[in-house]
Design an enzyme around this catalytic site. Sequence first.
Site, PDB file in Angstrom:
ATOM      1  N   LYS A   4    -111.333 -78.169  41.777  1.00 36.10           N
ATOM      2  CA  LYS A   4    -111.494 -77.685  40.488  1.00 36.10           C
ATOM      3  C   LYS A   4    -110.997 -76.623  40.070  1.00 36.10           C
ATOM      4  CE  LYS A   4    -113.989 -78.932  36.199  1.00 36.10           C
ATOM      5  NZ  LYS A   4    -112.836 -79.793  35.632  1.00 36.10           N
ATOM      6  N   HIS A   6     -99.630 -61.964  47.540  1.00 31.16           N
ATOM      7  CA  HIS A   6    -100.219 -63.220  47.507  1.00 31.16           C
ATOM      8  C   HIS A   6    -101.415 -63.542  48.432  1.00 31.16           C
ATOM      9  CE1 HIS A   6     -96.338 -63.640  45.585  1.00 31.16           C
ATOM     10  NE2 HIS A   6     -96.716 -64.923  45.351  1.00 31.16           N
ATOM     11  N   ARG A  63    -120.311 -79.093  42.778  1.00 30.83           N
ATOM     12  CA  ARG A  63    -119.059 -79.347  42.828  1.00 30.83           C
ATOM     13  C   ARG A  63    -118.267 -77.858  42.796  1.00 30.83           C
ATOM     14  NH1 ARG A  63    -116.076 -82.640  38.422  1.00 30.83           N
ATOM     15  NH2 ARG A  63    -116.595 -80.955  37.197  1.00 30.83           N
ATOM     16  N   GLU A  72    -105.618 -90.251  37.660  1.00 33.00           N
ATOM     17  CA  GLU A  72    -106.465 -89.679  36.499  1.00 33.00           C
ATOM     18  C   GLU A  72    -105.890 -89.249  35.281  1.00 33.00           C
ATOM     19  OE1 GLU A  72    -109.100 -86.592  38.092  1.00 33.00           O
ATOM     20  OE2 GLU A  72    -107.444 -85.574  38.770  1.00 33.00           O
ATOM     21  N   TYR A 125    -113.438 -73.407  38.232  1.00 33.57           N
ATOM     22  CA  TYR A 125    -114.269 -73.503  37.011  1.00 33.57           C
ATOM     23  C   TYR A 125    -114.930 -74.787  37.131  1.00 33.57           C
ATOM     24  CZ  TYR A 125    -111.161 -77.021  34.927  1.00 33.57           C
ATOM     25  OH  TYR A 125    -110.550 -78.340  34.431  1.00 33.57           O
ATOM     26  N   ARG A 163    -101.738 -56.671  43.100  1.00 29.90           N
ATOM     27  CA  ARG A 163    -101.152 -58.212  43.350  1.00 29.90           C
ATOM     28  C   ARG A 163    -100.507 -58.172  44.648  1.00 29.90           C
ATOM     29  NH1 ARG A 163     -96.503 -61.092  42.632  1.00 29.90           N
ATOM     30  NH2 ARG A 163     -96.741 -62.995  42.015  1.00 29.90           N
ATOM     31  N   LEU A 214    -109.923 -85.351  40.979  1.00 26.78           N
ATOM     32  CA  LEU A 214    -111.135 -84.718  40.915  1.00 26.78           C
ATOM     33  C   LEU A 214    -112.328 -85.586  40.989  1.00 26.78           C
ATOM     34  CD1 LEU A 214    -112.351 -81.779  40.511  1.00 26.78           C
ATOM     35  CD2 LEU A 214    -112.662 -82.334  38.070  1.00 26.78           C
TER      36      LEU A 214
HETATM   37  N1  PDD Z   1    -112.324 -81.612  32.974  1.00 24.34           N
HETATM   38  N2  PDD Z   1    -110.282 -85.053  36.215  1.00 24.34           N
HETATM   39  C1  PDD Z   1    -109.639 -83.670  35.649  1.00 24.34           C
HETATM   40  C2  PDD Z   1    -108.655 -83.358  36.047  1.00 24.34           C
HETATM   41  C3  PDD Z   1    -110.566 -83.030  34.980  1.00 24.34           C
HETATM   42  O1  PDD Z   1    -110.127 -81.933  34.698  1.00 24.34           O
HETATM   43  C4  PDD Z   1    -111.913 -83.493  34.456  1.00 24.34           C
HETATM   44  C5  PDD Z   1    -112.899 -82.729  33.862  1.00 24.34           C
HETATM   45  C6  PDD Z   1    -112.330 -84.776  34.959  1.00 24.34           C
HETATM   46  C7  PDD Z   1    -113.737 -85.285  34.767  1.00 24.34           C
HETATM   47  O2  PDD Z   1    -114.981 -84.657  35.607  1.00 24.34           O
HETATM   48  P1  PDD Z   1    -116.334 -84.585  34.678  1.00 24.34           P
HETATM   49  O3  PDD Z   1    -116.600 -85.907  34.548  1.00 24.34           O
HETATM   50  O4  PDD Z   1    -116.962 -83.731  36.096  1.00 24.34           O
HETATM   51  O5  PDD Z   1    -116.140 -83.744  33.482  1.00 24.34           O
HETATM   52  C8  PDD Z   1    -111.728 -85.575  36.002  1.00 24.34           C
HETATM   53  C9  PDD Z   1    -113.092 -80.825  32.120  1.00 24.34           C
HETATM   54  C10 PDD Z   1    -114.005 -81.467  31.308  1.00 24.34           C
HETATM   55  C11 PDD Z   1    -112.094 -79.903  31.599  1.00 24.34           C
HETATM   56  O6  PDD Z   1    -111.172 -79.350  32.257  1.00 24.34           O
HETATM   57  O7  PDD Z   1    -112.288 -79.587  30.376  1.00 24.34           O
END
Ligand code: PDD
Length: 287
Positions: A147, A102, A52, A180, A33, A100, A205
């Site tokens: 992501k 895996h 990304r 993070e 996403y 379904r 990320l």
């Molecule tokens: N999240 N790290 C994680 C684990 C994240 O889920 C996100 C963003 C970031 C920052 O990435 P960016 O600057 O590209 O938004 C870092 C989004 C906003 C969300 O899951 O809602």
Amino acid sequence: LARYAYVDGRYTPHDAASVHVEDRGFQFADGVYEVVSIIGGRMIDMQGHIDRLERSLDALDMAAPLSRPVLTMIMRELIARNRVDEGIIYLQVTRGVAPRDHKFPTGIKPTLVMTTKRVDFRNQKRLSEGVKVITIPDIRWARCDIKAISLLANCMGKTQASGAGAYEAWQVDAEGRITEGTSSNVWILTRDNKLKTRMLGPEILRGVTRDSLIRIAREEGIEVVEEAFTVEEARECREAFVTSATSFLTPVVQIDDTVVGNGVPGSLSCRLQRWYLDYSSGLRETA
Ligand code: PDD
């Protein structure tokens, strides 16, 4: 006002939008996403988000649902239809619908879903007053650079933060270093005045906001050190903040029970925030 979601080629009323029960996103969290923020009807850092998305799809051997120009066009169309001036667009691609099993099926069509939400982010108090964060063990998988929509550990962490009256939880690796936030990247200004954010790698990320802020800081002659730091180093820091598409640059004024600096957003954080807000409102040119 009618609000639409885009689901597999159709603009559907948001409340009625749905996907199949055997969608692999639903069955296995087999999908990726993006969240892109919108200011003045314009997407911020759209290229970086699409780049990304392509990296995430590649990493999971998933086909892109549409070409880049078509994808971009649909994003713009949904934002226009929903008349979003300020807010976010959420985009999700799953591997598709299959019985379904895996192992990755072949020859199925990816599912593409987009929704929008209006958010008045720039007026949120947390940008000017700062927030509290807690620290928690990082219990996620070893590919946090993708992501992926599998966010259970992040949801647990955010819920724990919320229960502690905090905005975010900073996740800590086995060596005691911060990876993070559950939905944001972490930055500190150290005792010896180094602006630090963790280096890229499978543990975090690569935030698009992080990328933009590194660029802006460097343009302003501020050195950014991409290096891991421990919880202790963070507790002793002068300033701290988080970045993400939805939190922009949000100052951090408390880490667990430790007050950061004077308990108010630091001066470098405020300057960086202003530059970033100018940039995201189109008031600032950058390379
Ligand atoms: N999240 N790290 C994680 C684990 C994240 O889920 C996100 C963003 C970031 C920052 O990435 P960016 O600057 O590209 O938004 C870092 C989004 C906003 C969300 O899951 O809602």
